[in-house]
Design a protein around this motif. Structure first.
Motif, PDB file in Angstrom:
ATOM      1  N   ASP A 169       0.817  -1.221   0.000  1.00 16.64           N
ATOM      2  CA  ASP A 169       0.000   0.000   0.000  1.00 16.64           C
ATOM      3  C   ASP A 169       0.848   1.267   0.000  1.00 16.64           C
ATOM      4  O   ASP A 169       0.333   2.355  -0.287  1.00 16.64           O
ATOM      5  CB  ASP A 169      -0.932   0.008   1.221  1.00 16.64           C
ATOM      6  N   GLN A 170       2.135   1.140   0.320  1.00 15.96           N
ATOM      7  CA  GLN A 170       3.038   2.300   0.248  1.00 15.96           C
ATOM      8  C   GLN A 170       3.437   2.613  -1.191  1.00 15.96           C
ATOM      9  O   GLN A 170       4.179   3.572  -1.428  1.00 15.96           O
ATOM     10  CB  GLN A 170       4.297   2.040   1.071  1.00 15.96           C
ATOM     11  N   GLY A 171       2.964   1.816  -2.145  1.00 13.71           N
ATOM     12  CA  GLY A 171       3.312   2.045  -3.540  1.00 13.71           C
ATOM     13  C   GLY A 171       4.511   1.239  -3.994  1.00 13.71           C
ATOM     14  O   GLY A 171       5.131   1.580  -5.009  1.00 13.71           O
ATOM     15  N   ARG A 172       4.830   0.165  -3.289  1.00 10.77           N
ATOM     16  CA  ARG A 172       5.968  -0.670  -3.648  1.00 10.77           C
ATOM     17  C   ARG A 172       5.513  -1.911  -4.418  1.00 10.77           C
ATOM     18  O   ARG A 172       4.358  -2.342  -4.317  1.00 10.77           O
ATOM     19  CB  ARG A 172       6.736  -1.115  -2.402  1.00 10.77           C
ATOM     20  N   VAL A 173       6.460  -2.476  -5.166  1.00 12.09           N
ATOM     21  CA  VAL A 173       6.245  -3.767  -5.813  1.00 12.09           C
ATOM     22  C   VAL A 173       6.611  -4.851  -4.805  1.00 12.09           C
ATOM     23  O   VAL A 173       7.765  -4.942  -4.390  1.00 12.09           O
ATOM     24  CB  VAL A 173       7.102  -3.912  -7.085  1.00 12.09           C
ATOM     25  N   VAL A 174       5.643  -5.650  -4.402  1.00  9.68           N
ATOM     26  CA  VAL A 174       5.883  -6.710  -3.433  1.00  9.68           C
ATOM     27  C   VAL A 174       5.689  -8.046  -4.150  1.00  9.68           C
ATOM     28  O   VAL A 174       4.612  -8.333  -4.674  1.00  9.68           O
ATOM     29  CB  VAL A 174       4.938  -6.616  -2.219  1.00  9.68           C
ATOM     30  N   ILE A 175       6.763  -8.836  -4.188  1.00  9.03           N
ATOM     31  CA  ILE A 175       6.748 -10.137  -4.874  1.00  9.03           C
ATOM     32  C   ILE A 175       6.988 -11.218  -3.839  1.00  9.03           C
ATOM     33  O   ILE A 175       7.958 -11.150  -3.068  1.00  9.03           O
ATOM     34  CB  ILE A 175       7.828 -10.197  -5.972  1.00  9.03           C
ATOM     35  N   VAL A 176       6.106 -12.219  -3.817  1.00 10.32           N
ATOM     36  CA  VAL A 176       6.232 -13.324  -2.874  1.00 10.32           C
ATOM     37  C   VAL A 176       6.281 -14.630  -3.659  1.00 10.32           C
ATOM     38  O   VAL A 176       5.384 -14.904  -4.477  1.00 10.32           O
ATOM     39  CB  VAL A 176       5.053 -13.357  -1.883  1.00 10.32           C
ATOM     40  N   VAL A 177       7.324 -15.407  -3.441  1.00  8.85           N
ATOM     41  CA  VAL A 177       7.404 -16.737  -4.031  1.00  8.85           C
ATOM     42  C   VAL A 177       6.818 -17.716  -3.029  1.00  8.85           C
ATOM     43  O   VAL A 177       7.343 -17.878  -1.924  1.00  8.85           O
ATOM     44  CB  VAL A 177       8.869 -17.124  -4.353  1.00  8.85           C
ATOM     45  N   SER A 178       5.725 -18.353  -3.404  1.00  4.68           N
ATOM     46  CA  SER A 178       5.064 -19.260  -2.460  1.00  4.68           C
ATOM     47  C   SER A 178       4.022 -20.100  -3.194  1.00  4.68           C
ATOM     48  O   SER A 178       3.508 -19.703  -4.243  1.00  4.68           O
ATOM     49  CB  SER A 178       4.387 -18.469  -1.338  1.00  4.68           C
ATOM     50  N   HIS A 179       3.736 -21.277  -2.633  1.00  7.74           N
ATOM     51  CA  HIS A 179       2.655 -22.106  -3.149  1.00  7.74           C
ATOM     52  C   HIS A 179       1.604 -22.355  -2.061  1.00  7.74           C
ATOM     53  O   HIS A 179       0.707 -23.165  -2.232  1.00  7.74           O
ATOM     54  CB  HIS A 179       3.217 -23.454  -3.631  1.00  7.74           C
ATOM     55  N   ARG A 180       1.722 -21.632  -0.935  1.00  9.05           N
ATOM     56  CA  ARG A 180       0.773 -21.801   0.169  1.00  9.05           C
ATOM     57  C   ARG A 180      -0.595 -21.212  -0.219  1.00  9.05           C
ATOM     58  O   ARG A 180      -0.673 -20.096  -0.773  1.00  9.05           O
ATOM     59  CB  ARG A 180       1.303 -21.116   1.418  1.00  9.05           C
ATOM     60  N   PRO A 181      -1.664 -21.914   0.073  1.00  7.78           N
ATOM     61  CA  PRO A 181      -2.999 -21.448  -0.350  1.00  7.78           C
ATOM     62  C   PRO A 181      -3.362 -20.072   0.184  1.00  7.78           C
ATOM     63  O   PRO A 181      -3.927 -19.241  -0.551  1.00  7.78           O
ATOM     64  CB  PRO A 181      -3.929 -22.532   0.211  1.00  7.78           C
TER      65      PRO A 181
END
Length: 548
Positions: free
Chosen positions: A518-530
């Motif tokens: 929400d601060q305007g950043r690109v947030v990328i998460v590598v995950s397969h958790r539901p």
């Protein structure tokens, strides 16, 4: 093992400075030695001739001045060697650490951590002996020996020719002894690596060994390795002492040969006493540097072996600058307002195999994007390429700016699968080397990672000892959040940040990542958790065939 590896001059500019200064001081020391021999022979000859003390006063004063000057030259050479060694070690350590950081975890994982640590620390420390003992004698051999031989030829042709004939015998002995010393020293270096690796393995697995009651069995193993190292150390010392004895004997016999020749001609009356004394005083100085090179060879062997391993690391791939990696990012800071990350025809190879093939993807600012897919689909490879650890083909851009390979990643913050925590306080681990720690940002980072209740001053042991696996994982996430806040990183990447978390802790972390986005950043998460996939604004699904 070469006496002076050209790569040392290429990777450590301080070595060039030392060679220049050492050559000047070596030349000055040689001239002082010649002056000392001439003045001493003159004083002795005049005294034998029965000259009064008043006539000898000038020569004696000059002799005293030359002695002081020689001591000053030796002292300056020692100072230059010590400072040169310190600067060379600093430059080599900076370069190898920059290389390891540039090549990334895959490169480091392919090598023994203990071996790398030993090489960069105690291994390079052995260069002190190389610069303090070995290299100065090598310089004197190249400068002093030829000059002294020329002076002897001019004053007494027979003695000069004798030195020229006998002098090559010492290098022959040096080569033969050096090969034996090198083999023994290499075995010693390998034994030290095995000892360090074995000890680290025992320490790392001591808890498991204690649980199964197997800790005492390691006593025998460590005792065996230590005893082997002790025996090899004694063997190295034995070879070193014997090699020094052989070289001293060869040099002494050579000087004795010249002394006999001079003595016979003095008795005959065909040689003046002043010339005979002058030549006899110079003869040991002609053999001394090359004799010391052989004697000090073993003292430099450890440092040269460690430097060789450092050069092998630096030689792999493109060379990097020490701490001053050229980056367009530093000269032109990235605008952190609404800058999305875009990949076009993005291809990454690992071990010669294409893992990510022609990927087109967009990661929008203000969104939480999840990269999902089965094991082996290239998720970690993609992250490694974004971090700059792997080369890529295609286009990578942040906003309107193209990100080139080899530039810094000051715009990116990252938390990997392994927390990589260090001994110290929670606050120090969150800031990770920050000179000025902002307590308020630390508190926010911990809260967004779901660790608001963790005291900032709690001290952690090695590898984060004192925390559970889930807490260590969230602390690593807090570290990435802190870096993003303090350094204005537009892109934040989390690699499997919730694999060790329960549902409640995972939801708390996702809430914090949402606030980060929400601060305007690109947030990328590598995950397969539901739960992570369900919380995403966008899901990028990667498959082994890399179709997106």
């Amino acid at each position: 093992m070469r006496p002076l590896d050209p790569r040392l001059l290429r990777y450590a500019t301080a070595a060039r400075w030392f060679l220049f200064v050492g050559a000047l001081l070596g030349l000055a020391q040689t001239l002082v030695v010649v002056a000392f021999a001439w003045l001493l022979s003159r004083v002795i000859t005049l005294a034998i001739d029965g000259r009064p003390l008043e006539e000898l006063t000038g020569s004696i004063a000059a002799l005293a001045g030359v002695i002081v000057l020689r001591a000053v030259c030796v002292w300056l050479l020692d100072v230059a060697a010590s400072r040169g060694a310190a600067r060379v070690k600093t430059q080599l350590r900076a370069r190898v650490l920059a290389r390891l950081a540039e090549r990334g975890p895959d490169f480091v994982a392919g090598r023994q951590g203990v071996r790398l640590a030993t090489t960069v620390t105690s291994g390079l420390d052995a260069l002190d002996n190389y610069f303090a003992r070995y290299l100065p004698q090598l310089l004197l051999t190249a400068l002093a020996t030829p000059l002294i031989v020329v002076v002897m030829l001019v004053n007494d042709l027979a003695s000069g020719i004798t030195v020229i004939i006998v002098l090559p015998l010492i290098p022959v002995f040096m080569v033969l002894i050096g090969k034996a010393t090198q083999a023994v020293q290499q075995n010693q270096w390998e034994a030290l690596q095995r000892l360090g690796s074995g000890f680290l393995d025992v320490v790392g697995g001591l808890g498991t060994l204690k649980i199964f009651g197997r800790e005492r069995r390691q006593f025998v193993r460590l005792r065996t390795i230590t005893e082997d190292y002790r025996q090899r150390t004694m063997k190295v010392l034995r070879v070193s002492f014997l090699s020094g004895f052989v070289l001293e004997l060869a040099a002494s016999l050579s000087v004795a040969l010249i002394a006999v020749s001079v003595g016979l001609r003095l008795v005959e009356g065909s040689l003046a006493l002043s010339v005979g004394l002058f030549v006899l005083l110079l003869a040991p100085e002609a053999f001394l540097p090359i004799r010391q090179v052989g004697a000090q060879f073993h003292a430099a062997a450890d440092g040269l072996a460690a430097a060789g391993e450092v050069f092998a690391i630096l030689d792999e791939g493109e060379s990097v600058d020490t701490g001053d990696v050229p980056t367009a990012d530093a000269a032109d800071p990235v605008d952190t307002t609404a800058a999305g990350l875009r990949l076009r025809s993005f291809t990454v190879r690992r071990d010669g195999r294409v893992v990510v093939d022609g990927l087109d993807a967009e990661f929008e600012a203000g969104q939480l994007t999840v990269i999902s897919g089965p094991s082996g689909a290239g998720k970690s490879t993609l992250v490694a390429a974004l971090l700059g650890f792997l080369p890529f083909e295609g286009d990578l851009s942040l906003g309107t700016r193209c990100i080139l390979q080899g530039t810094s990643r000051s715009w990116l913050s990252w938390a990997g699968q392994r927390p990589g925590l260090l001994p110290g306080t929670v606050r120090d681990n969150v800031a990770l080397g920050g000179t000025h720690i902002d307590p308020a940002v630390v508190a926010v980072s911990l809260a967004w990672a779901g660790l608001a209740e963790l005291p900032h001053t709690s001290r952690l042991g090695v590898h984060g000892d004192g925390l559970s696996g889930g807490q260590a994982q969230r602390l690593a996430a807090a570290r990435a959040i802190y870096r993003a806040q303090v350094h204005g990183c537009q892109v934040v990447v989390f690699d499997e940040p919730s694999s060790a978390l329960d549902a409640e802790a995972e939801l708390a972390l996702l809430h914090g990542l949402r606030q980060l986005a929400d601060q305007g950043r690109v947030v990328i998460v590598v995950s397969h958790r539901p739960h992570v996939v369900a919380a995403a604004d966008r899901v990028l699904t990667m498959r082994e065939s890399v179709h997106v």
